[in-house]
Design a protein around this motif. Structure first.
Motif, mmCIF file in Angstrom:
data_model
loop_
_atom_site.group_PDB
_atom_site.id
_atom_site.type_symbol
_atom_site.label_atom_id
_atom_site.label_comp_id
_atom_site.label_asym_id
_atom_site.label_seq_id
_atom_site.Cartn_x
_atom_site.Cartn_y
_atom_site.Cartn_z
ATOM 1 N N MET A 1 67.529 -49.955 7.474
ATOM 2 C CA MET A 1 67.996 -48.580 7.314
ATOM 3 C C MET A 1 66.841 -47.583 7.339
ATOM 4 O O MET A 1 66.962 -46.486 7.901
ATOM 5 C CB MET A 1 68.743 -48.448 5.975
ATOM 6 C CG MET A 1 70.156 -48.975 5.982
ATOM 7 S SD MET A 1 71.266 -47.832 6.832
ATOM 8 C CE MET A 1 71.093 -46.376 5.804
ATOM 9 N N MET B 1 76.688 -55.144 2.784
ATOM 10 C CA MET B 1 76.509 -53.877 3.478
ATOM 11 C C MET B 1 76.440 -52.710 2.496
ATOM 12 O O MET B 1 75.598 -51.816 2.638
ATOM 13 C CB MET B 1 77.643 -53.654 4.481
ATOM 14 C CG MET B 1 77.583 -54.547 5.712
ATOM 15 S SD MET B 1 76.027 -54.353 6.636
ATOM 16 C CE MET B 1 76.142 -52.636 7.141
ATOM 17 N N VAL C 1 72.938 -50.903 2.210
ATOM 18 C CA VAL C 1 72.842 -49.535 2.732
ATOM 19 C C VAL C 1 72.677 -48.526 1.599
ATOM 20 O O VAL C 1 71.742 -47.699 1.606
ATOM 21 C CB VAL C 1 74.082 -49.188 3.584
ATOM 22 C CG1 VAL C 1 74.072 -47.710 3.967
ATOM 23 C CG2 VAL C 1 74.124 -50.060 4.833
ATOM 24 N N GLY D 1 68.910 -49.094 0.756
ATOM 25 C CA GLY D 1 68.468 -48.163 1.784
ATOM 26 C C GLY D 1 68.437 -46.720 1.333
ATOM 27 O O GLY D 1 67.476 -45.987 1.601
#
Length: 305
Positions: free
Chosen positions: A47, A218, A222, A226
């Motif tokens: 990311m 995810m 993320v 991220g």
């Protein structure tokens, strides 16, 4: 970025981490702790990769490329991140969320202590009572009457030390290098690669398990890594480490709120009091220094007049 803006960003980070609790719990049903940690941190590194590239090129244009010592510092941060995340995940597998929630918060009073031991940097006096109140709030929020110490609890207790070192060092390293995205993404890559290498040797790992844990991976990769961990690196360039530790500990409060709305959890009087103490601690470390400075400024002007 001002100190107030940095503290507000830290509150958003704590909110994201609190919301990721449900996803982490579901993901651990399919993957081992090191596999889950490794994959989500590598997702976070991907990311941040475009921002890392632009920052790298910007430093090269200024004639300030990263040195080997900078790479060593980033690797050190990644190792601290791995130690904290891995020990916490291992502990959660063999202890209750109740115990883990309180014991993880032990890093909060450690941060100002480490700041004093390493650099003789004394934070504002309001940090000490706020840190203790925050710890007491986490204790009440977790359900103090059910707290017992077992092997899993010891793992979580041990994770508090690398978390505290990471909070103390990350803003300092990013500020001196003037490369927050390279610091963030670099530490994610180190943490993810080391954790995944361990998992491939010592944990059962299959494509089917990764598919089953895809959404938790995810979301935590993320948002929690991220977005939130990268924002932490940026915010801590402008926020005091001790203040940051107290504000970030409100993750426990936000986790309780998300548990209330998403999982049907309900808090008793002790839990509500714990939420109040954590919230009061967050306000104290932001408002008390500002009020003291305002009072000093007013007195100074009155004296001059």
């Amino acid at each position: 970025m001002s100190r107030v803006q940095a503290n507000l960003l830290l509150i958003v980070i704590a909110l994201i981490w609190g919301s990721a609790f449900v996803a982490q719990s579901h993901g651990m049903q399919h993957l081992g702790p090191m596999a889950f940690t490794g994959v989500r941190f590598l997702i976070g590194a991907l990311m941040v990769a475009p921002l890392m590239w632009f920052e790298w090129r910007g430093l090269a244009r200024k004639g300030r490329p990263l040195r080997r010592i900078d790479g060593a510092k980033i690797a050190g941060l990644g190792s601290l991140l791995l130690l904290g995340a891995a020990m916490q995940q291992i502990g959660i597998k063999s202890t209750t969320v109740t115990n883990a929630g309180f014991l993880t918060a032990l890093y909060v009073p450690l941060v100002p202590v480490l700041g004093w031991l390493l650099w003789r940097h004394l934070p504002h006096w309001s940090v000490w009572p706020a840190a203790l109140a925050c710890l007491a709030g986490a204790f009440l929020l977790s359900g103090a009457e059910r707290l017992t110490i077992g092997p899993g609890d010891l793992w979580v207790i041990c994770s508090a030390l690398p978390w505290a070192f990471h909070v103390v060092l990350v803003g300092r390293v990013a500020d001196r290098m003037e490369a927050p995205f390279l610091v963030a993404g670099g530490q994610f890559a180190v943490c993810g690669l080391l954790a995944l290498a361990w998992a491939m040797v010592y944990e059962p790992l299959s494509w089917a398990a990764l598919e089953a844990a895809a959404w938790p991976l995810m979301y935590t990769g993320v948002m929690s890594v991220g977005v939130a961990f990268t924002a932490q690196v940026v915010a801590q360039r402008y926020a005091h480490a001790a203040d940051a530790a107290i504000i970030l500990s409100s993750e426990t409060l936000f986790a309780a709120l998300f548990g209330y709305y998403l999982m049907g959890d309900r808090l008793g009087p002790a839990g509500l009091l714990g939420c109040g103490l954590i919230f009061a601690s967050m306000l104290a470390v932001q408002l008390i220094p500002a009020l003291v400075m305002l009072h000093s400024s007013i007195n100074s002007r009155l004296t001059q007049n």
